[in-house]
Design an enzyme around this catalytic site. Structure first.
Site, mmCIF file in Angstrom:
data_model
loop_
_atom_site.group_PDB
_atom_site.id
_atom_site.type_symbol
_atom_site.label_atom_id
_atom_site.label_comp_id
_atom_site.label_asym_id
_atom_site.label_seq_id
_atom_site.Cartn_x
_atom_site.Cartn_y
_atom_site.Cartn_z
ATOM 1 N N ASN A 102 -0.722 0.998 3.529
ATOM 2 C CA ASN A 102 -0.920 -0.369 3.985
ATOM 3 C C ASN A 102 0.365 -1.185 3.973
ATOM 4 O O ASN A 102 0.334 -2.408 4.136
ATOM 5 C CB ASN A 102 -1.976 -1.069 3.114
ATOM 6 C CG ASN A 102 -3.355 -0.457 3.312
ATOM 7 O OD1 ASN A 102 -3.731 -0.094 4.420
ATOM 8 N ND2 ASN A 102 -4.093 -0.328 2.227
ATOM 9 N N HIS A 156 2.376 -2.039 1.567
ATOM 10 C CA HIS A 156 2.742 -2.859 0.416
ATOM 11 C C HIS A 156 2.879 -1.957 -0.802
ATOM 12 O O HIS A 156 2.422 -0.814 -0.800
ATOM 13 C CB HIS A 156 1.755 -4.009 0.182
ATOM 14 C CG HIS A 156 0.362 -3.584 -0.164
ATOM 15 N ND1 HIS A 156 -0.739 -4.326 0.145
ATOM 16 C CD2 HIS A 156 -0.121 -2.508 -0.799
ATOM 17 C CE1 HIS A 156 -1.822 -3.730 -0.276
ATOM 18 N NE2 HIS A 156 -1.476 -2.623 -0.855
ATOM 19 N N CYS A 192 3.645 -7.296 -2.732
ATOM 20 C CA CYS A 192 5.089 -7.114 -2.710
ATOM 21 C C CYS A 192 5.450 -6.181 -1.566
ATOM 22 O O CYS A 192 4.826 -5.111 -1.410
ATOM 23 C CB CYS A 192 5.559 -6.550 -4.050
ATOM 24 S SG CYS A 192 7.309 -6.155 -4.130
#
Length: 415
Positions: free
Chosen positions: A312, A314, A349
């Site tokens: 995904n 991240h 993040c």
């Protein structure tokens, strides 16, 4: 010509002794058949009833076992008959014997020695669904590269096992779409799961070669959340090693905003919900926000690697734990082991993020950690510009060997 064709298809009978004596009276010529007019022509045996002269030439009859000779004096092969057209049974038997001998050799090379219980190898597959389809169970073996300096599995190893069983649960249930743990309806709506809270209680760490069994199940959490629990046991003893509970919500993969659970998605996942309490009692204490003034240790310049990203795009939530422990004091890591972990995920993040890890030790002098009992730490993982990524709390207990440090004794099991 009629007799020649006949002898080509039917075996020639052996002449009797009386016939041989009569034949010897006519001469002892050694020609065994009729010479063909052209080279390479049909070669035949002489019939026992053939006249002694053919075309004015005196011939003698050869015995049935003699071969015909061509113009060069070379012997020709015996005529094709029913007997000599049968397969060579000796070669077939030899091949069968070779196969059996090779199989016997391989059978004798197998290791039939009884194995000790600690050598038992579990057929680690994808796992299976139990408890009327509501619980998923999978076994893992602790590998040599999954243990740390204490010769026990690291907290990251245990967290990876939790994540793996969660995904395999969705896959085995037939709900895995194209996304990372997303159902087919979630994929249609560009929705993904993100974890908002995680609590982990570690009672005992497995070591290299241990086989652990992980069980996981899901329940409802409020109106727009899902709770997933885990229980890790020792496969050999059944002892509970780790308990974990987490809360998940949905986020739009394109807008990166949280989303409600659509009715179509709810219809997919609700049949798998268990009506159960969390396996870990919720720690209702508020996680404080740290800054440069309240933190005892700060680690700067943490950046994700490409391998830290999931599908995904991240950072994997397990990676956050490693970053949090980067700022934990070395004295705690050497003298204590992690007993519990509470995390609140506040922001994702990305691959270009630069982070800082902050840690504050609660209620204990940092210089006296070696001789202290349980230790509690507060943590914060943030971006360099100040945005919070994860808040956390860890509790540490003294390592088992340190209980004997003052007396200089070592447990018999360790010796």
């Amino acid at each position: 010509m009629v007799s020649t064709a006949a002898t080509s298809f039917f075996p020639v009978p052996y002449p009797s002794s009386d016939s041989v004596e009569k034949i010897n009276k006519f001469g002892s010529a050694s020609l065994g058949g009729i010479k063909p007019k052209s080279s390479g022509g049909l070669q035949v045996r002489a019939n026992a009833q053939a006249p002694p002269k053919i075309n004015g030439t005196s011939v003698g009859l050869a015995t049935p076992v003699d071969h015909l000779k061509n113009d060069d004096g070379m012997s020709s092969p015996a005529p094709r008959t029913f007997i000599n057209q049968l397969p060579d049974w000796s070669m077939l038997l030899a091949a069968i014997t070779t196969i059996f001998l090779a199989a016997e050799k391989q059978w004798m090379m197998l290791d039939w020695k009884p194995r000790r219980p600690d050598m038992l190898i579990d057929p680690f597959g994808i796992g299976r669904i139990v408890q009327d389809g509501l619980m998923f169970r999978q076994n893992f073996s602790i590998r040599s590269y999954e243990i740390g300096a204490d010769r026990t599995a690291s907290i990251e190893t245990l967290m990876n096992h939790l994540q793996e069983t969660a995904l395999n649960h969705v896959k085995t249930a037939g709900l895995l779409g194209d996304g990372f743990g997303s159902t087919p309806e979630m994929c249609k709506k560009n929705l993904i799961w993100v974890v908002t809270r995680m609590q982990v209680m570690v009672d005992h760490y497995p070591t290299w070669g241990d086989v652990v069994q992980v069980e996981t199940w899901v329940s409802a959490s409020g109106k727009n959340g899902m709770r997933r629990d885990w229980l890790i046991r020792d496969c050999k003893t059944g002892q509970a090693l780790t308990r974990a509970s987490s809360v998940w919500v949905m986020m739009n993969k394109l807008t990166r905003r949280l989303s409600k659970i659509p009715d179509e998605v709810r219809g997919e996942i609700e049949p798998y919900f268990m009506n159960s309490d969390p396996i870990v009692d919720e720690d209702g204490r508020k996680l404080p926000k740290l800054d440069d003034n309240t933190a005892d240790y700060v680690r700067r310049g943490l950046t994700p690697r490409w391998s830290d990203l999931d599908v995904n795009q991240h950072v994997n939530n397990v990676k956050y734990i490693g970053w949090i422990l980067e700022s934990a004091p070395q004295a705690i890591l050497e003298s204590h082991e992690l007993a519990s972990l509470t995390l609140e995920y506040r922001r994702e993040c990305g691959k270009d993020s630069v982070l800082q890890s902050l840690t504050a030790v609660s209620g204990t002098d940092v210089g006296g950690l070696v001789n202290s009992g349980s230790v509690e730490c507060q943590h914060l993982l943030r971006l360099e510009e100040g945005a919070e990524i994860v808040r956390g709390r860890t509790e540490w207990r003294p390592k088992f060997a340190n209980n004997f440090a003052n007396s200089g004794q070592i447990p018999a099991e360790s010796a």
